[in-house]
Enzyme design. Structure first.
Site, short mmCIF file in Angstrom:
data_model
loop_
_atom_site.label_atom_id
_atom_site.label_comp_id
_atom_site.label_asym_id
_atom_site.label_seq_id
_atom_site.Cartn_x
_atom_site.Cartn_y
_atom_site.Cartn_z
N CYS A 40 -5.42 2.30 -3.86
CA CYS A 40 -4.91 2.30 -2.48
C CYS A 40 -6.02 2.29 -1.43
O CYS A 40 -5.79 1.95 -0.28
CB CYS A 40 -3.98 3.48 -2.25
SG CYS A 40 -2.51 3.38 -3.30
N HIS B 252 -3.43 3.72 5.66
CA HIS B 252 -2.75 3.35 4.41
C HIS B 252 -1.33 3.90 4.48
O HIS B 252 -1.10 5.02 4.92
CB HIS B 252 -3.50 3.94 3.22
CG HIS B 252 -2.74 3.81 1.93
ND1 HIS B 252 -2.21 2.61 1.52
CD2 HIS B 252 -2.42 4.72 0.99
CE1 HIS B 252 -1.60 2.79 0.36
NE2 HIS B 252 -1.70 4.06 0.02
N ASN C 63 4.76 1.56 -0.18
CA ASN C 63 3.32 1.66 -0.44
C ASN C 63 2.88 0.40 -1.19
O ASN C 63 3.22 0.20 -2.34
CB ASN C 63 3.06 2.92 -1.28
CG ASN C 63 1.59 3.14 -1.58
OD1 ASN C 63 0.77 2.25 -1.37
ND2 ASN C 63 1.26 4.31 -2.07
#
Ligand code: UT7
Length: 324
Positions: free
Chosen positions: A114, A251, A281
């Site tokens: 990520c 993020h 996500n």
């Protein structure tokens, strides 16, 4: 004088298929209420059968080049962040390179899950500062749907597929925080937390692709602390105050984490770019997807100061301060 990496343009791509929280209730024991309250996610995009990470990356790359007004011939380098490559090798970046018709330069993948986009941005920025590249395409692209355990409700409701890209170009600056471009990047990792967020497979261990495994609450606690640290570090490096930030482009893992970071910075919530509700996500793709949305709808303007930050498996985390 100093060399700065300017974001000339950006573009993104999302697969056509949208999966809502209600769709997920038909697959696992969950509810729109639980997913919305705990994460802020309402829907996510899922790649079609046969649609790969390189496909999403290619479309994002074409959009970014178009927005930047840059031709493929001008590119010196492609850095592609992904944890879900088309193949174990070669790099997905080289597939994108071939499809773009890029005949020179270099292309490689980078793996920081990520945090991948922040890592890729930092690597590209350093190539530019070292004068090893003048024009660089940085891509974050994922098909996380392919590594989810669709029977595990604690993970499968969280992720989505997509890609985002930026085109960086070297430009002379003064070496001060008043410059346009990437002002600083900050990378961190702590490999001792491997087991809190990982994939339980791989070529060298199981010879399988594996599935995402996460101890969500533990990751959450670390994310809050690590992101606050890296935000402080980025501001201190540039002698800036939270009030100097025009946009937080974080993020997109969880609305509560994003809002917590925004509150710590005393940022008006309208200054925080939030896409987790309709993207979920998307790992390395989430920051460029959010950036593109806010640039293309006119919120982010030239000269604005952006704070990008991310945290992911490894653990890895990082931040970047950019004057757009
Ligand atoms: O991108 C990389 C970084 N990743 C992150 O930053 C993710 C960080 N973690 C999180 O965002 C949150 O921890 C989650 C959204 C993953 C989970 O939220 P939580 O508030 O920490 O929930 P929890 O894991 O403590 O689970 C609470 C309850 C449990 O039930 P019991 O044990 O209290 O009876 C879970 O079994 O919720 C249950 N649960 C669900 N219920 C309905 C877990 N998943 C689901 C689900 N639907 N999908």
């Amino acid at each position: 004088m100093a060399i700065r990496s300017i974001i000339l343009g950006c573009g993104s791509y999302l697969p056509a298929r949208v999966m809502t929280n209600d769709d997920l209730t038909k697959i696992v024991e969950t509810s729109d209420e639980w997913i919305s309250e705990r994460t802020g996610i309402k829907s996510r995009h899922i790649a079609a059968d046969g649609e790969t990470t390189s496909d999403l990356a290619y479309h994002a790359a074409v959009a970014a080049l178009d927005h930047a007004g840059v031709t493929v011939d001008e590119l010196d380098l492609i850095v592609l962040a992904t944890a879900t490559p088309d193949n174990t090798f070669p790099a997905t970046a080289t597939k994108v390179q071939a499809r773009l018709g890029m005949k020179r330069g270099a292309a490689f993948d980078l793996q920081a899950v990520c945090s991948g986009f922040i890592y890729a941005l930092s690597v590209a920025d350093n190539f530019i500062k070292a004068r090893q590249a003048r024009t660089v395409l940085v891509i974050g692209a994922e098909t996380f749907s392919r590594i989810l355990d669709w029977t595990d409700r604690t993970t499968c409701v969280l992720f989505g597929d997509g890609a985002g890209a930026v085109v960086l170009r070297a430009q002379e600056g003064q070496g001060t925080a008043a410059d346009q471009g990437i002002l600083s990047t900050h990378l961190h990792s702590d490999g001792s937390h491997h087991d809190l967020l990982y994939v339980d497979g791989g070529p060298s261990s199981t010879q399988t692709v594996g599935h995402v495994r996460m101890r969500g609450q533990e990751v959450f606690k670390h994310a809050v602390v690590n992101l606050a640290d890296v935000v402080r570090e980025a501001l201190a490096t540039n002698d800036m105050q939270p009030s100097d930030i025009d946009w937080l482009v974080p993020h997109q893992a969880n609305r509560r984490i994003i809002e917590g970071t925004g509150r710590k910075l005393k940022l008006d919530p309208s200054r925080v770019v939030m896409t987790v509700d309709h993207h979920g996500n998307t790992s390395a793709a989430s920051i460029p997807l959010a950036l593109v949305e806010a640039v293309h709808d006119g919120r982010i303007k030239r000269g604005d100061v952006l704070l990008l930050e991310a945290m992911g498996g490894g653990f890895t985390w990082g931040g970047a301060l950019v004057r757009y």
